[in-house]
Design an enzyme around this catalytic site. Structure first.
Site, short mmCIF file in Angstrom:
data_model
loop_
_atom_site.label_atom_id
_atom_site.label_comp_id
_atom_site.label_asym_id
_atom_site.label_seq_id
_atom_site.Cartn_x
_atom_site.Cartn_y
_atom_site.Cartn_z
N ARG A 198 0.98 -1.26 0.07
CA ARG A 198 -0.02 0.06 0.02
C ARG A 198 1.05 1.34 -0.20
O ARG A 198 0.52 2.29 -0.56
CB ARG A 198 -0.88 -0.11 1.32
CG ARG A 198 -2.04 0.61 1.09
CD ARG A 198 -2.80 0.53 2.27
NE ARG A 198 -2.76 -0.86 2.98
CZ ARG A 198 -3.48 -1.01 4.01
NH1 ARG A 198 -3.99 -0.23 4.88
NH2 ARG A 198 -3.07 -2.23 4.65
N LYS A 213 2.54 -20.30 6.65
CA LYS A 213 1.74 -20.62 7.89
C LYS A 213 1.13 -19.18 8.60
O LYS A 213 2.17 -18.06 8.36
CB LYS A 213 2.47 -21.47 8.92
CG LYS A 213 3.39 -20.85 9.45
CD LYS A 213 3.87 -22.12 10.43
CE LYS A 213 4.84 -21.28 11.51
NZ LYS A 213 4.63 -20.08 12.20
N HIS A 252 9.40 -23.48 7.13
CA HIS A 252 10.82 -23.41 7.07
C HIS A 252 11.60 -24.44 7.53
O HIS A 252 12.72 -24.40 7.37
CB HIS A 252 11.10 -21.87 7.29
CG HIS A 252 11.24 -21.55 8.68
ND1 HIS A 252 10.28 -21.45 9.45
CD2 HIS A 252 12.31 -21.50 9.36
CE1 HIS A 252 10.58 -21.08 10.79
NE2 HIS A 252 11.89 -21.13 10.80
N HIS A 309 5.82 -27.20 12.43
CA HIS A 309 7.18 -27.59 12.67
C HIS A 309 7.39 -28.89 13.39
O HIS A 309 8.14 -29.63 12.94
CB HIS A 309 8.05 -26.46 13.24
CG HIS A 309 8.01 -25.08 12.78
ND1 HIS A 309 7.73 -25.06 11.19
CD2 HIS A 309 8.07 -23.70 13.19
CE1 HIS A 309 7.71 -23.68 10.91
NE2 HIS A 309 7.91 -23.02 12.12
C1 BG6 Z 1 8.07 -19.44 13.14
C2 BG6 Z 1 7.11 -18.89 14.53
O1 BG6 Z 1 7.79 -20.24 12.41
O2 BG6 Z 1 9.32 -19.92 13.80
C3 BG6 Z 1 8.13 -18.18 15.42
O3 BG6 Z 1 6.15 -18.33 13.79
C4 BG6 Z 1 9.33 -18.97 15.79
O4 BG6 Z 1 7.36 -17.99 16.52
C5 BG6 Z 1 10.30 -19.02 14.64
O5 BG6 Z 1 10.07 -17.74 16.51
C6 BG6 Z 1 11.52 -19.82 14.85
O6 BG6 Z 1 12.29 -20.15 13.71
P1 BG6 Z 1 13.81 -20.44 13.97
O7 BG6 Z 1 14.17 -20.93 12.66
O8 BG6 Z 1 14.25 -19.24 14.49
O9 BG6 Z 1 13.85 -21.85 14.87
#
Ligand code: BG6
Length: 516
Positions: free
Chosen positions: A71, A178, A208, A270
């Site tokens: 935006r 997500k 991820h 995850h």
């Molecule tokens: C995300 C969550 O998917 O993963 C976050 O929404 C979290 O709350 C994050 O902090 C952690 O990712 P990583 O790769 O730092 O373990």
């Protein structure tokens, strides 16, 4: 529900793939990436730096473009500056001016709101122009780094503007972040909206964790070795603990997190993916289809252990100390409702009802503001059936454990008993360690680098399909409903390992959490 088989198996049918020299980097073909939600944290901290890192590693084509849609009243140069700042601050690889200059030439910005048809017409024109100026070839990935309630309108706009349907031989893919819904019902709705515009093979759902090297190594460890698989079952494994602990709090994230909580944020995606990779049977091959089939089979066999008041625990961080600093509790974090019942710690017990795992509890836990940041999968083994030592000699002997450390200090640790040097036959636990850092010269790429590249290459292996997402909600929904009806989460002091009820949950079964 779309069956997993609906996704064409690009790898399986590509005879060239097996002959390819594995050392050759996989370089994406001509394409453009459009990011919706460029003003968000994820875009700034992860997506833009990952795109630069890919360019820096020579994995993006010369015919590449990056388009931001938001935006803000920005010109191309303003957006270019935002990307530049993000790259300078967060990129993993060193800054190289010539790489940046090449990337910057293909950066464009389209100003507009999601409900504005003309903005999407402008987006289509911009992409057409880039096809000519940059040679992006009509191939486009649309990255929705936006709240899920905006998915339907953006998907619909992409359909109306013709962007979702590429011309012959070109591709159009959508990447979604997500949360994929907040329960099974909403996930189904979301999936049907997305699938009404994009066929399942063009939908890339990002978890991820699946892009992390150590997570992919679970499969290598299990299936490339003869050593582990024979003991990877209920004859030897007593229980499995999957932990994702974070030391950070939720300051600045109220908009996303309040009302969502730890179970939806982390366990639904995850941790259940980690469980699936740890527990699945050997896939016939590593083609996306075969791997997804095994993940779906194992997730279908997962059930919550009951009664839920004994097999689950939830907490909310209160004030405390972290890293030598005093920190506030969740209720005093900016933006959180003073009476918020959002959990920042969640632990659940799962059963995996297969011949391999019957009787082996899987304990999953995650939390914010815990003792330290660590993600690990620990297989804790049964005790030896008989110890031919005096009890005093083995006082300090615990259970054998194989621990896959996802982060930090990525690696694998095997814990076993060893004789303490000296004249007595005293036995104590020791660790045998494998560390990525010392075994390999290369740094691991960021998860987002791998995943964005896979989207551009059309490689679906590391992306959960519809059915996995829905099965994960099916597993979690009963506990979310139970918690919604049973009061508030238990407070725990910041910097500790969670609420006392989580310790009680394991103690009841004669076990205890690891203190990583
Ligand atoms: C995300 C969550 O998917 O993963 C976050 O929404 C979290 O709350 C994050 O902090 C952690 O990712 P990583 O790769 O730092 O373990």
């Amino acid at each position: 529900m779309t069956a997993v088989n609906d996704r064409p198996d690009t790898t399986w049918h590509n005879p060239l793939r097996d002959k390819r020299d594995k050392r050759m980097p996989r370089i994406a073909g001509p394409c453009g990436v459009v990011i919706f939600g460029v003003t968000g944290d994820l875009a700034r901290k992860k997506l833009m730096p990952a795109i630069y890192d890919l360019a820096n590693r020579g994995l993006l084509p010369a015919s590449f473009a990056l388009v931001g849609f938001a935006r803000r009243d920005w010109e191309d140069e303003d957006f270019g500056q935002v990307v530049y700042d993000a790259v300078r601050q967060h990129a993993r690889t060193p800054f190289r001016q010539e790489v940046w200059d090449r990337l910057a030439e293909g950066i464009r910005f389209v100003q507009g709101t999601f409900d504005d048809d003309t903005a999407f017409t402008r987006l289509a024109e911009t992409l057409d122009k880039l096809d000519i100026e940059r040679g992006t070839g009509g191939n486009h990935a649309f990255y929705l780094s936006i709240p899920p309630n905006a998915f339907p309108v953006v998907c619909e706009q992409l359909r109306k503007s013709g962007l979702a349907k590429p011309r012959d031989g070109r591709w159009s893919r959508v990447v979604i972040e997500k949360p994929f819904g907040h329960d099974l019902g909403s996930a189904r709705e979301l999936n049907s909206v997305v699938n009404s515009v994009f066929p399942e093979e063009s939908v890339f759902r990002i978890d991820h964790y699946l892009g992390k090297e150590t997570v992919q190594n679970i499969l290598a460890l299990r299936f490339a070795n003869a050593l582990y698989e024979p003991i990877w079952n209920n004859n030897y494994v007593d229980h499995v603990q999957i932990t994702m602990a974070e030391d950070i709090g939720l300051g600045g994230r109220a908009g996303y997190y309040d009302g969502i909580g730890a179970a939806r944020d982390v366990i639904q995606n995850h941790l259940l993916q980690l469980l699936a990779l740890t527990a699945l049977e050997e896939p016939v091959s590593f083609s996306p289809h075969e791997l997804q089939t095994e993940k779906i089979k194992i997730l279908s066999a997962v059930k919550l252990a009951e009664p839920l008041d004994e097999t689950t625990a939830r907490g909310q961080y209160a004030a405390g100390w972290q890293g030598g600093e005093k920190v506030v509790g969740l209720l005093d974090e900016e933006g959180f409702a003073k009476d918020s019942t959002t959990e920042t710690y969640a632990a659940i017990t799962l059963e995996v009802n297969t011949r391999r795992w019957a009787g082996v509890p899987f304990y999953l836990r995650t939390g914010k503001r815990l003792g330290r940041r660590v993600t690990e999968i620990a297989l804790v083994f049964k005790r030896a059936p008989h110890l031919p030592f005096d009890a005093t000699m083995t006082e300090e002997l615990g259970q054998n454990a194989l621990v896959i450390r996802v982060q930090p200090d990525e690696g694998i640790t095997l814990r076993f008993g060893s004789k303490v040097p000296g004249s007595a036959m005293e036995v104590r636990d020791v660790n045998m360690d494998f560390s990525y850092g010392s075994a390999f010269a290369e740094d691991s790429p960021e998860a987002y680098e791998r995943l964005i590249l896979d989207v551009l290459l059309g490689e679906p292996s590391l992306f959960p399909v519809n059915e996995e997402v829905e099965l994960s909600w099916e597993i979690l929904d009963p506990v979310l409903e139970y918690w919604a009806q049973h009061g508030k989460p238990e407070p725990y002091e910041s910097g500790t390992w969670g609420p006392p009820s989580a310790d009680a949950m394991l103690r009841r079964t004669g076990r205890e959490w690891r203190r990583p």
